[in-house]
Design a protein around this motif. Structure first.
Motif, PDB file in Angstrom:
ATOM      1  N   PRO A   5       0.818  -1.205   0.000  1.00 22.66           N
ATOM      2  CA  PRO A   5       0.000   0.000   0.000  1.00 22.66           C
ATOM      3  C   PRO A   5       0.854   1.259   0.000  1.00 22.66           C
ATOM      4  O   PRO A   5       2.002   1.261   0.454  1.00 22.66           O
ATOM      5  CB  PRO A   5      -0.805  -0.125   1.302  1.00 22.66           C
ATOM      6  CG  PRO A   5      -0.803  -1.586   1.620  1.00 22.66           C
ATOM      7  CD  PRO A   5       0.522  -2.080   1.138  1.00 22.66           C
ATOM      8  N   GLU A  16      -9.259  -0.972  -0.516  1.00 23.83           N
ATOM      9  CA  GLU A  16      -8.747  -1.838  -1.573  1.00 23.83           C
ATOM     10  C   GLU A  16      -8.507  -1.023  -2.848  1.00 23.83           C
ATOM     11  O   GLU A  16      -7.566  -1.292  -3.598  1.00 23.83           O
ATOM     12  CB  GLU A  16      -9.730  -2.965  -1.845  1.00 23.83           C
ATOM     13  CG  GLU A  16      -9.870  -3.951  -0.705  1.00 23.83           C
ATOM     14  CD  GLU A  16     -10.931  -4.995  -0.995  1.00 23.83           C
ATOM     15  OE1 GLU A  16     -10.562  -6.094  -1.444  1.00 23.83           O
ATOM     16  OE2 GLU A  16     -12.128  -4.693  -0.781  1.00 23.83           O
ATOM     17  N   HIS A  61     -16.562  -4.188  -1.682  1.00 24.13           N
ATOM     18  CA  HIS A  61     -15.149  -3.841  -1.522  1.00 24.13           C
ATOM     19  C   HIS A  61     -14.999  -2.559  -0.705  1.00 24.13           C
ATOM     20  O   HIS A  61     -15.910  -1.742  -0.635  1.00 24.13           O
ATOM     21  CB  HIS A  61     -14.486  -3.657  -2.891  1.00 24.13           C
ATOM     22  CG  HIS A  61     -14.415  -4.914  -3.691  1.00 24.13           C
ATOM     23  ND1 HIS A  61     -13.484  -5.899  -3.462  1.00 24.13           N
ATOM     24  CD2 HIS A  61     -15.191  -5.346  -4.714  1.00 24.13           C
ATOM     25  CE1 HIS A  61     -13.676  -6.896  -4.321  1.00 24.13           C
ATOM     26  NE2 HIS A  61     -14.701  -6.584  -5.089  1.00 24.13           N
ATOM     27  N   ARG A  62     -13.827  -2.404  -0.115  1.00 23.97           N
ATOM     28  CA  ARG A  62     -13.514  -1.156   0.596  1.00 23.97           C
ATOM     29  C   ARG A  62     -12.965  -0.168  -0.430  1.00 23.97           C
ATOM     30  O   ARG A  62     -11.850  -0.316  -0.924  1.00 23.97           O
ATOM     31  CB  ARG A  62     -12.492  -1.415   1.710  1.00 23.97           C
ATOM     32  CG  ARG A  62     -12.996  -2.361   2.786  1.00 23.97           C
ATOM     33  CD  ARG A  62     -12.003  -2.495   3.928  1.00 23.97           C
ATOM     34  NE  ARG A  62     -10.680  -2.934   3.468  1.00 23.97           N
ATOM     35  CZ  ARG A  62     -10.354  -4.202   3.217  1.00 23.97           C
ATOM     36  NH1 ARG A  62     -11.269  -5.160   3.369  1.00 23.97           N
ATOM     37  NH2 ARG A  62      -9.149  -4.522   2.826  1.00 23.97           N
ATOM     38  N   THR A 142      -3.798   1.798   0.025  1.00 23.41           N
ATOM     39  CA  THR A 142      -4.650   1.103  -0.941  1.00 23.41           C
ATOM     40  C   THR A 142      -3.845   0.092  -1.736  1.00 23.41           C
ATOM     41  O   THR A 142      -2.618   0.188  -1.836  1.00 23.41           O
ATOM     42  CB  THR A 142      -5.308   2.107  -1.900  1.00 23.41           C
ATOM     43  OG1 THR A 142      -6.267   1.426  -2.706  1.00 23.41           O
ATOM     44  CG2 THR A 142      -4.276   2.786  -2.810  1.00 23.41           C
ATOM     45  N   ARG A 143      -4.557  -0.857  -2.313  1.00 21.27           N
ATOM     46  CA  ARG A 143      -3.949  -1.813  -3.234  1.00 21.27           C
ATOM     47  C   ARG A 143      -3.964  -1.284  -4.663  1.00 21.27           C
ATOM     48  O   ARG A 143      -3.088  -1.601  -5.459  1.00 21.27           O
ATOM     49  CB  ARG A 143      -4.697  -3.148  -3.164  1.00 21.27           C
ATOM     50  CG  ARG A 143      -4.600  -3.836  -1.805  1.00 21.27           C
ATOM     51  CD  ARG A 143      -5.569  -5.013  -1.699  1.00 21.27           C
ATOM     52  NE  ARG A 143      -5.236  -6.077  -2.616  1.00 21.27           N
ATOM     53  CZ  ARG A 143      -6.011  -7.153  -2.811  1.00 21.27           C
ATOM     54  NH1 ARG A 143      -7.165  -7.262  -2.172  1.00 21.27           N
ATOM     55  NH2 ARG A 143      -5.626  -8.101  -3.653  1.00 21.27           N
ATOM     56  N   SER A 254      -2.792  -9.046 -10.713  1.00 21.06           N
ATOM     57  CA  SER A 254      -2.607  -8.839  -9.284  1.00 21.06           C
ATOM     58  C   SER A 254      -1.157  -8.995  -8.866  1.00 21.06           C
ATOM     59  O   SER A 254      -0.806  -8.715  -7.732  1.00 21.06           O
ATOM     60  CB  SER A 254      -3.461  -9.833  -8.483  1.00 21.06           C
ATOM     61  OG  SER A 254      -3.090 -11.161  -8.769  1.00 21.06           O
ATOM     62  N   SER A 297     -12.945  -5.496  -9.432  1.00 17.10           N
ATOM     63  CA  SER A 297     -13.458  -6.354  -8.371  1.00 17.10           C
ATOM     64  C   SER A 297     -12.920  -7.772  -8.512  1.00 17.10           C
ATOM     65  O   SER A 297     -12.431  -8.378  -7.544  1.00 17.10           O
ATOM     66  CB  SER A 297     -14.991  -6.373  -8.410  1.00 17.10           C
ATOM     67  OG  SER A 297     -15.517  -7.314  -7.505  1.00 17.10           O
ATOM     68  N   LEU A 300      -9.157  -7.896  -7.726  1.00 11.53           N
ATOM     69  CA  LEU A 300      -8.884  -7.905  -6.289  1.00 11.53           C
ATOM     70  C   LEU A 300      -9.092  -9.290  -5.690  1.00 11.53           C
ATOM     71  O   LEU A 300      -8.429  -9.659  -4.711  1.00 11.53           O
ATOM     72  CB  LEU A 300      -9.791  -6.891  -5.587  1.00 11.53           C
ATOM     73  CG  LEU A 300      -9.489  -5.421  -5.861  1.00 11.53           C
ATOM     74  CD1 LEU A 300     -10.661  -4.543  -5.443  1.00 11.53           C
ATOM     75  CD2 LEU A 300      -8.219  -4.989  -5.137  1.00 11.53           C
ATOM     76  N   ARG A 301      -9.980 -10.045  -6.264  1.00 10.31           N
ATOM     77  CA  ARG A 301     -10.270 -11.390  -5.777  1.00 10.31           C
ATOM     78  C   ARG A 301      -9.350 -12.442  -6.382  1.00 10.31           C
ATOM     79  O   ARG A 301      -9.442 -13.621  -6.041  1.00 10.31           O
ATOM     80  CB  ARG A 301     -11.726 -11.731  -6.077  1.00 10.31           C
ATOM     81  CG  ARG A 301     -12.732 -10.812  -5.363  1.00 10.31           C
ATOM     82  CD  ARG A 301     -14.139 -11.006  -5.887  1.00 10.31           C
ATOM     83  NE  ARG A 301     -14.577 -12.374  -5.709  1.00 10.31           N
ATOM     84  CZ  ARG A 301     -15.550 -12.957  -6.409  1.00 10.31           C
ATOM     85  NH1 ARG A 301     -16.179 -12.252  -7.357  1.00 10.31           N
ATOM     86  NH2 ARG A 301     -15.890 -14.206  -6.180  1.00 10.31           N
TER      87      ARG A 301
END
Length: 365
Positions: A5, A16, A61-62, A142-143, A254, A297, A300-301
């Motif tokens: 981050p 996220e 998600h955040r 954050t990512r 990712s 989304s 991120l998963r």
């Protein structure tokens, strides 16, 4: 993701995705027709980056939105409405000397020439965003940091901010960049192609439509766009009704740290093409932002590239089947089950209004 981050924070509370850009109060017509003839308007919100943040938050998600708004009632409305979707708005600053941007649009298709949009955003609070008042060091941990070319068009200060945020640095989050070429926003339209190309090359994940790439850079076709943009580890080329093609140099979005030199990034890499869904379109507004949210989304998963694109298509289909820019996305389990279909079953899907509801059947043909 392997990138750390931007700031140190509890992993359970850090955003996220942080989305940075202008949002405006949108006035939507009560009936079709010219702006001169419409008797009244309803109030909504509109902004590419805040749309992505709202969609991601609605999907569980955040998400955080960073921007500047005026110290006025319209600014109050924007912050309250976006926070209502579950978005962290603590990074939004109020400007006492500049107004919140607003715009009016007609009810017809703004994706074609049969529309009118009247912007009142010149000198807005968001147009004054700069590296001085939104320094990198103050961004939430954050990512992913999601940006768009719209911000670059608002002012020289906004462009300087995007250059600062996309600069290579240790611990930089994954930079997601939606080209969002809007020729009408640029004071110097001749400069926009080179500016957008430069920002895209400095990013890790890039979204661009075939049509806007041809308009901005004079390149035609997904392969030619990749040749013009070999640097991003992942390039998503949106091809309208044909679907989307993803060029992924690493094979895994990712795993991008965001600090590599351009010379170290593979050129074409893996290529994944996913057909679009057949959708009974109610309004085309906001579909591109929803697609980006769905892709992010799934990224991120840690889902496979094919499923990332399918989740982008599904999120876009949710927005295409409602009148406005934003809507509740399909439940995650529902979307996952559709994204997991074999190619034949995916190709037979047809989605219409109400398809995201738990009690709605998804049609096949």
């Amino acid at each position: 993701m392997s990138g750390t981050p931007a700031r140190t924070a509890d992993a359970a509370t850090a955003a996220e995705v942080v989305c940075l850009g202008e949002s405006m109060v949108t006035f939507l017509p009560s009936q079709p027709g010219r702006l001169a003839d419409v008797p009244s308007f309803g109030r909504g919100i509109g902004g590419a980056e805040s749309n992505v943040a709202c969609a991601l938050a609605a999907a569980g998600h955040r998400a955080a939105w960073v921007s500047r708004v005026g110290a006025d009632g319209f600014g109050d409305h924007l912050v309250e409405a976006i926070a209502g979707y579950g978005v962290d708005t603590s990074g939004v600053r109020r400007d006492p000397s500049r107004p919140t941007g607003i715009y009016f649009r007609t009810a017809t298709d703004r994706a074609t020439d049969v529309h009118e949009v009247a912007y009142y955003r010149a000198g807005s609070a968001a147009s004054a965003m700069s590296p001085d008042n939104i320094p990198y060091a103050t961004l939430p941990a954050t990512r992913v940091l999601h940006l768009s070319g719209i911000t670059a068009a608002l002012s020289a200060d906004c462009l300087a901010l995007l250059h600062d945020l996309t600069a290579p640095r240790p611990g930089r989050p994954l930079i997601s960049f939606d080209v969002n070429h809007r020729p009408g926003l640029w004071r110097d339209a001749d400069a926009s192609p080179e500016v957008l190309l430069d920002l895209a090359r400095r990013s890790d994940l890039v979204f661009v439509g075939e049509d806007e790439a041809e308009e901005a850079w004079g390149v035609t076709g997904a392969a030619a766009i990749r040749a013009a943009l070999p640097e991003p580890a992942t390039l998503v080329v949106k091809r309208g009704a044909e679907g989307a093609t993803v060029f992924s140099g690493t094979g895994d979005v990712s795993g991008t740290a965001g600090t590599q030199d351009a010379a170290d990034v593979p050129g074409t890499g893996d290529i994944t093409t996913v057909p679009a869904l057949r959708v009974d379109v109610v309004a085309p507004v906001g579909a591109g932002d929803a697609f980006a949210a769905g892709f992010l989304s799934a990224t991120l998963r840690g889902l496979p590239v094919r499923d990332r694109v399918r989740h982008g298509h599904l999120m876009a289909a949710a927005v295409l089947t409602v009148p406005g820019d934003l809507t509740a996305p399909p439940a995650r389990a529902h979307a996952d089950s559709l994204a997991a279909l074999d190619d034949e079953a995916w190709g037979r899907l047809r989605l219409g209004p109400g398809w995201t509801g738990d009690d709605q059947e998804v049609r096949t043909t």
